[in-house]
Design a protein around this motif. Structure first.
Motif, PDB file in Angstrom:
ATOM      1  N   LYS A  16     -71.222 -51.151  25.312  1.00 33.78           N
ATOM      2  CA  LYS A  16     -69.777 -51.716  25.267  1.00 33.78           C
ATOM      3  C   LYS A  16     -69.524 -52.535  26.196  1.00 33.78           C
ATOM      4  O   LYS A  16     -69.032 -53.704  25.965  1.00 33.78           O
ATOM      5  CB  LYS A  16     -68.678 -50.401  25.454  1.00 33.78           C
ATOM      6  CG  LYS A  16     -68.549 -49.820  24.197  1.00 33.78           C
ATOM      7  CD  LYS A  16     -67.317 -48.766  24.212  1.00 33.78           C
ATOM      8  CE  LYS A  16     -67.273 -47.485  23.303  1.00 33.78           C
ATOM      9  NZ  LYS A  16     -67.340 -46.313  24.192  1.00 33.78           N
ATOM     10  N   LEU A  17     -70.085 -52.461  27.283  1.00 30.97           N
ATOM     11  CA  LEU A  17     -69.886 -53.462  28.398  1.00 30.97           C
ATOM     12  C   LEU A  17     -70.499 -54.758  28.024  1.00 30.97           C
ATOM     13  O   LEU A  17     -70.164 -56.014  28.237  1.00 30.97           O
ATOM     14  CB  LEU A  17     -70.715 -53.191  29.887  1.00 30.97           C
ATOM     15  CG  LEU A  17     -70.028 -51.725  30.432  1.00 30.97           C
ATOM     16  CD1 LEU A  17     -70.829 -51.491  31.888  1.00 30.97           C
ATOM     17  CD2 LEU A  17     -68.374 -51.858  30.564  1.00 30.97           C
ATOM     18  N   LEU A  18     -71.703 -54.825  27.426  1.00 33.01           N
ATOM     19  CA  LEU A  18     -72.374 -56.000  27.085  1.00 33.01           C
ATOM     20  C   LEU A  18     -71.582 -56.737  26.130  1.00 33.01           C
ATOM     21  O   LEU A  18     -71.361 -57.943  25.947  1.00 33.01           O
ATOM     22  CB  LEU A  18     -73.917 -55.869  26.346  1.00 33.01           C
ATOM     23  CG  LEU A  18     -74.936 -55.151  27.367  1.00 33.01           C
ATOM     24  CD1 LEU A  18     -76.046 -54.975  26.750  1.00 33.01           C
ATOM     25  CD2 LEU A  18     -75.224 -56.091  28.599  1.00 33.01           C
ATOM     26  N   GLU A  19     -71.032 -55.893  25.125  1.00 36.07           N
ATOM     27  CA  GLU A  19     -69.849 -56.522  24.299  1.00 36.07           C
ATOM     28  C   GLU A  19     -69.069 -57.550  24.892  1.00 36.07           C
ATOM     29  O   GLU A  19     -68.606 -58.562  24.411  1.00 36.07           O
ATOM     30  CB  GLU A  19     -69.425 -55.529  22.988  1.00 36.07           C
ATOM     31  CG  GLU A  19     -70.478 -55.371  21.877  1.00 36.07           C
ATOM     32  CD  GLU A  19     -69.955 -53.945  21.102  1.00 36.07           C
ATOM     33  OE1 GLU A  19     -68.819 -53.703  21.195  1.00 36.07           O
ATOM     34  OE2 GLU A  19     -70.729 -53.580  20.553  1.00 36.07           O
ATOM     35  N   GLN A  20     -68.264 -56.676  25.697  1.00 40.42           N
ATOM     36  CA  GLN A  20     -67.014 -57.483  26.454  1.00 40.42           C
ATOM     37  C   GLN A  20     -67.584 -58.575  27.226  1.00 40.42           C
ATOM     38  O   GLN A  20     -67.047 -59.588  27.274  1.00 40.42           O
ATOM     39  CB  GLN A  20     -66.351 -56.284  27.655  1.00 40.42           C
ATOM     40  CG  GLN A  20     -65.741 -55.383  27.065  1.00 40.42           C
ATOM     41  CD  GLN A  20     -65.658 -54.173  28.204  1.00 40.42           C
ATOM     42  OE1 GLN A  20     -66.048 -54.408  29.327  1.00 40.42           O
ATOM     43  NE2 GLN A  20     -65.102 -52.994  27.891  1.00 40.42           N
ATOM     44  N   ARG A  24     -66.607 -62.531  26.743  1.00 41.70           N
ATOM     45  CA  ARG A  24     -65.770 -63.201  27.742  1.00 41.70           C
ATOM     46  C   ARG A  24     -66.766 -64.606  28.176  1.00 41.70           C
ATOM     47  O   ARG A  24     -66.307 -65.543  28.245  1.00 41.70           O
ATOM     48  CB  ARG A  24     -66.094 -62.374  29.197  1.00 41.70           C
ATOM     49  CG  ARG A  24     -65.478 -63.081  30.366  1.00 41.70           C
ATOM     50  CD  ARG A  24     -65.615 -61.894  31.954  1.00 41.70           C
ATOM     51  NE  ARG A  24     -67.058 -62.013  32.100  1.00 41.70           N
ATOM     52  CZ  ARG A  24     -67.442 -62.854  33.057  1.00 41.70           C
ATOM     53  NH1 ARG A  24     -66.810 -64.075  33.371  1.00 41.70           N
ATOM     54  NH2 ARG A  24     -68.631 -62.887  33.339  1.00 41.70           N
ATOM     55  N   ILE A  25     -68.102 -64.567  27.735  1.00 46.10           N
ATOM     56  CA  ILE A  25     -68.641 -65.819  27.858  1.00 46.10           C
ATOM     57  C   ILE A  25     -68.076 -66.738  26.691  1.00 46.10           C
ATOM     58  O   ILE A  25     -68.094 -68.151  26.942  1.00 46.10           O
ATOM     59  CB  ILE A  25     -70.353 -65.624  27.421  1.00 46.10           C
ATOM     60  CG1 ILE A  25     -70.774 -64.798  28.809  1.00 46.10           C
ATOM     61  CG2 ILE A  25     -70.944 -66.832  27.352  1.00 46.10           C
ATOM     62  CD1 ILE A  25     -72.162 -64.231  28.437  1.00 46.10           C
ATOM     63  N   GLU A  26     -67.844 -66.139  25.469  1.00 46.36           N
ATOM     64  CA  GLU A  26     -67.558 -67.204  24.377  1.00 46.36           C
ATOM     65  C   GLU A  26     -66.163 -67.843  24.757  1.00 46.36           C
ATOM     66  O   GLU A  26     -65.915 -69.177  24.751  1.00 46.36           O
ATOM     67  CB  GLU A  26     -67.208 -66.400  23.184  1.00 46.36           C
ATOM     68  CG  GLU A  26     -68.400 -65.958  22.265  1.00 46.36           C
ATOM     69  CD  GLU A  26     -69.531 -67.514  22.122  1.00 46.36           C
ATOM     70  OE1 GLU A  26     -68.940 -68.362  21.821  1.00 46.36           O
ATOM     71  OE2 GLU A  26     -70.483 -67.245  22.630  1.00 46.36           O
ATOM     72  N   LYS A  27     -65.350 -66.950  25.557  1.00 47.17           N
ATOM     73  CA  LYS A  27     -64.176 -67.653  25.948  1.00 47.17           C
ATOM     74  C   LYS A  27     -64.255 -68.657  27.291  1.00 47.17           C
ATOM     75  O   LYS A  27     -63.467 -69.775  27.064  1.00 47.17           O
ATOM     76  CB  LYS A  27     -63.256 -66.339  26.542  1.00 47.17           C
ATOM     77  CG  LYS A  27     -61.765 -66.446  26.464  1.00 47.17           C
ATOM     78  CD  LYS A  27     -61.075 -65.014  26.738  1.00 47.17           C
ATOM     79  CE  LYS A  27     -59.461 -65.462  26.956  1.00 47.17           C
ATOM     80  NZ  LYS A  27     -59.220 -65.245  28.463  1.00 47.17           N
ATOM     81  N   MET A  28     -65.219 -68.184  28.068  1.00 51.77           N
ATOM     82  CA  MET A  28     -65.415 -69.500  28.963  1.00 51.77           C
ATOM     83  C   MET A  28     -66.003 -70.659  28.376  1.00 51.77           C
ATOM     84  O   MET A  28     -65.503 -71.673  28.771  1.00 51.77           O
ATOM     85  CB  MET A  28     -66.629 -68.964  30.072  1.00 51.77           C
ATOM     86  CG  MET A  28     -66.248 -68.007  31.115  1.00 51.77           C
ATOM     87  SD  MET A  28     -67.373 -67.786  32.200  1.00 51.77           S
ATOM     88  CE  MET A  28     -68.554 -66.352  31.621  1.00 51.77           C
ATOM     89  N   LYS A  29     -66.682 -70.438  27.470  1.00 53.77           N
ATOM     90  CA  LYS A  29     -67.326 -71.815  26.716  1.00 53.77           C
ATOM     91  C   LYS A  29     -66.350 -72.469  26.115  1.00 53.77           C
ATOM     92  O   LYS A  29     -66.197 -73.831  25.859  1.00 53.77           O
ATOM     93  CB  LYS A  29     -68.246 -71.631  25.812  1.00 53.77           C
ATOM     94  CG  LYS A  29     -69.659 -71.049  26.359  1.00 53.77           C
ATOM     95  CD  LYS A  29     -70.480 -70.838  25.125  1.00 53.77           C
ATOM     96  CE  LYS A  29     -72.075 -70.375  26.098  1.00 53.77           C
ATOM     97  NZ  LYS A  29     -73.152 -69.887  24.955  1.00 53.77           N
ATOM     98  N   SER A  30     -65.234 -71.850  25.674  1.00 46.38           N
ATOM     99  CA  SER A  30     -63.873 -72.431  24.890  1.00 46.38           C
ATOM    100  C   SER A  30     -62.869 -72.894  25.673  1.00 46.38           C
ATOM    101  O   SER A  30     -62.000 -73.967  25.412  1.00 46.38           O
ATOM    102  CB  SER A  30     -63.486 -71.714  23.744  1.00 46.38           C
ATOM    103  OG  SER A  30     -62.627 -70.620  24.427  1.00 46.38           O
TER     104      SER A  30
END
Ligand code: IPM
Ligand code: MG
Length: 400
Positions: A16-20, A24-30
């Motif tokens: 679950k932590l990895l999914e979160q 977060r990484i996707e959000k940072m990239k966008s």
């Protein structure tokens, strides 16, 4: 539960932590675009008092900003918004680091001045919820914690760029007691998260002509995550050939900060979250203690400014809240004003703080009734600010 079951449960937790983290990484990239304050009208400055002495000293910082930004407020260019409810009582009631309605209010602001908030830990009378500080940094993605420390007479002129959303803090409230024998915490380093903070540090060093960056890790032992951080530093350094850089381990760095010959050579430092937490407290001590330091938490969309010290609940319990030193909060307010473009006013405020707190000292804060109250000190500061000869006075006093 037997070991095999405990392992399964831990794996699920980690999954679950990895999914979160991937989300977060996707959000940072966008989200890479920076907000442009010049285009905003009004710029909304949120004021959240926090706990303990927080509301006392934050109110004084607000007074100073209202004084310096009077014309801007009248012209509708700047507006203040007081946000209640970021208190430990309210957070405990909702069992949340930041209750939803408070977060929604914070998100209506562009920049926030935040008083210290109580950080619970196991064994406290409060539920062991996540720190409001840490939660706000994560929720508003305030990835750069910028902490300047200056002691001109000792040649100390440091700016720390502490990574603010990852490292040991990213999952600080999400570790796992696998069973009674085994507990695990996690530390997180991402390419994107390291890149943006290291780039911010190099960018600052290049822009200001300082052209010197020190990267601090423990990459010889914490090989994977700190190793990654150092690796990203090498990548960023290639983009800034004019910036000279070196890398140090946190243990020897901590020692060298107290070496009077060596320490003046450090200028801009960039480091993972936990090391930054520790080193900046040590650094602030040279300047007169954590009570004198301000801290900027900067993201692409939001920015929050605070003191680096805690909420000193004992002072309030003993009825000494009104004697708390507002300097750190007012330094934070100066950083806020600089950040939104009022560079000259911020400079004046920094000079007035130096004059009142370090050189002239017509009033002294002792934290009790033997000294001035926060409000009296702030009056003194505003009188100093009104003096036409402020810059002249600062020059002659600081040259001594
Ligand atoms: C700081 C503080 C916080 C931190 C605490 C209050 C959670 O020590 O701002 O340095 O550890 O980041
Ligand atoms: Mg700290």
């Amino acid at each position: 539960m037997n070991n095999a079951e405990a392992i399964e449960r831990a794996k699920e937790h980690l999954g679950k932590l990895l999914e979160q983290q991937f989300a977060r990484i996707e959000k940072m990239k966008s989200e890479t675009e920076f907000i442009d304050y010049i285009k905003l009208s009004p710029i909304i400055i949120g004021i959240a008092g926090g706990d303990g002495i927080g509301p006392f000293i934050t109110a004084q910082a607000q007074r100073v900003m209202e004084f310096l930004l009077k014309d801007e407020v009248e012209k509708g260019k700047v507006a203040f918004k007081v946000i209640d409810g970021l208190t430990i009582e309210n957070r405990a009631k909702h069992m949340k680091a930041i209750p939803d309605d408070v977060l929604a209010e914070l998100k209506k602001c562009h920049v926030i001045l935040k008083g210290p908030t109580t950080t619970p830990r196991a064994g406290d009378p409060w539920p062991n919820i996540e720190s409001a500080n840490v939660a706000m940094r994560k929720e508003l993605d305030l990835f750069a914690n910028v902490r300047p420390v200056r002691v001109p007479e000792q040649g100390i002129d440091w700016v720390f760029f502490r990574e603010n959303t990852e490292g040991a803090y990213a999952l600080g409230s999400n570790g796992i007691h696998v069973n009674d024998d085994l507990s695990l915490d996690f530390t997180v380093t991402t390419q994107e998260g390291s890149y943006r903070i290291i780039k911010a540090a190099f960018d600052y060093a290049s822009r200001t002509g300082i052209n010197k960056v020190t990267v601090v890790t423990k990459a010889n032992v914490v090989k994977t995550t700190d190793g990654k951080f150092l690796d990203v530093a090498r990548q960023v350094a290639r983009e800034y050939p004019e910036v000279e850089w070196d890398d140090w381990y946190i243990d020897i760095m901590t020692a060298k900060l107290i070496d009077p010959k060596r320490r003046t050579q450090f200028r801009v430092m960039v480091l993972p979250n936990l090391y930054g937490d520790i080193l900046t407290d040590e650094a602030a001590e040279f300047q007169g203690g954590v009570g004198t330091a301000g801290s900027a938490n900067i993201g692409n969309r939001y920015a929050m400014f605070e003191a680096i010290h805690g909420s000193a609940p004992r002072m309030v319990e003993e009825g000494r809240g009104k004697y708390a030193d507002p300097s750190s909060m007012i330094r934070a307010a100066a950083m806020l004003m600089e950040h939104i473009g009022y560079v000259d006013k911020a400079k004046m405020l920094q000079m007035a703080l130096d004059i009142c707190g370090q050189y002239e000292k017509k009033l002294v804060i002792t934290g009790r009734d033997t000294g001035a109250t926060s409000s009296e000190f702030t009056d003194y500061l505003m009188e100093t600010l009104s003096d036409d000869g402020l810059t002249q006075k600062w020059r002659s006093l600081s040259a001594r």
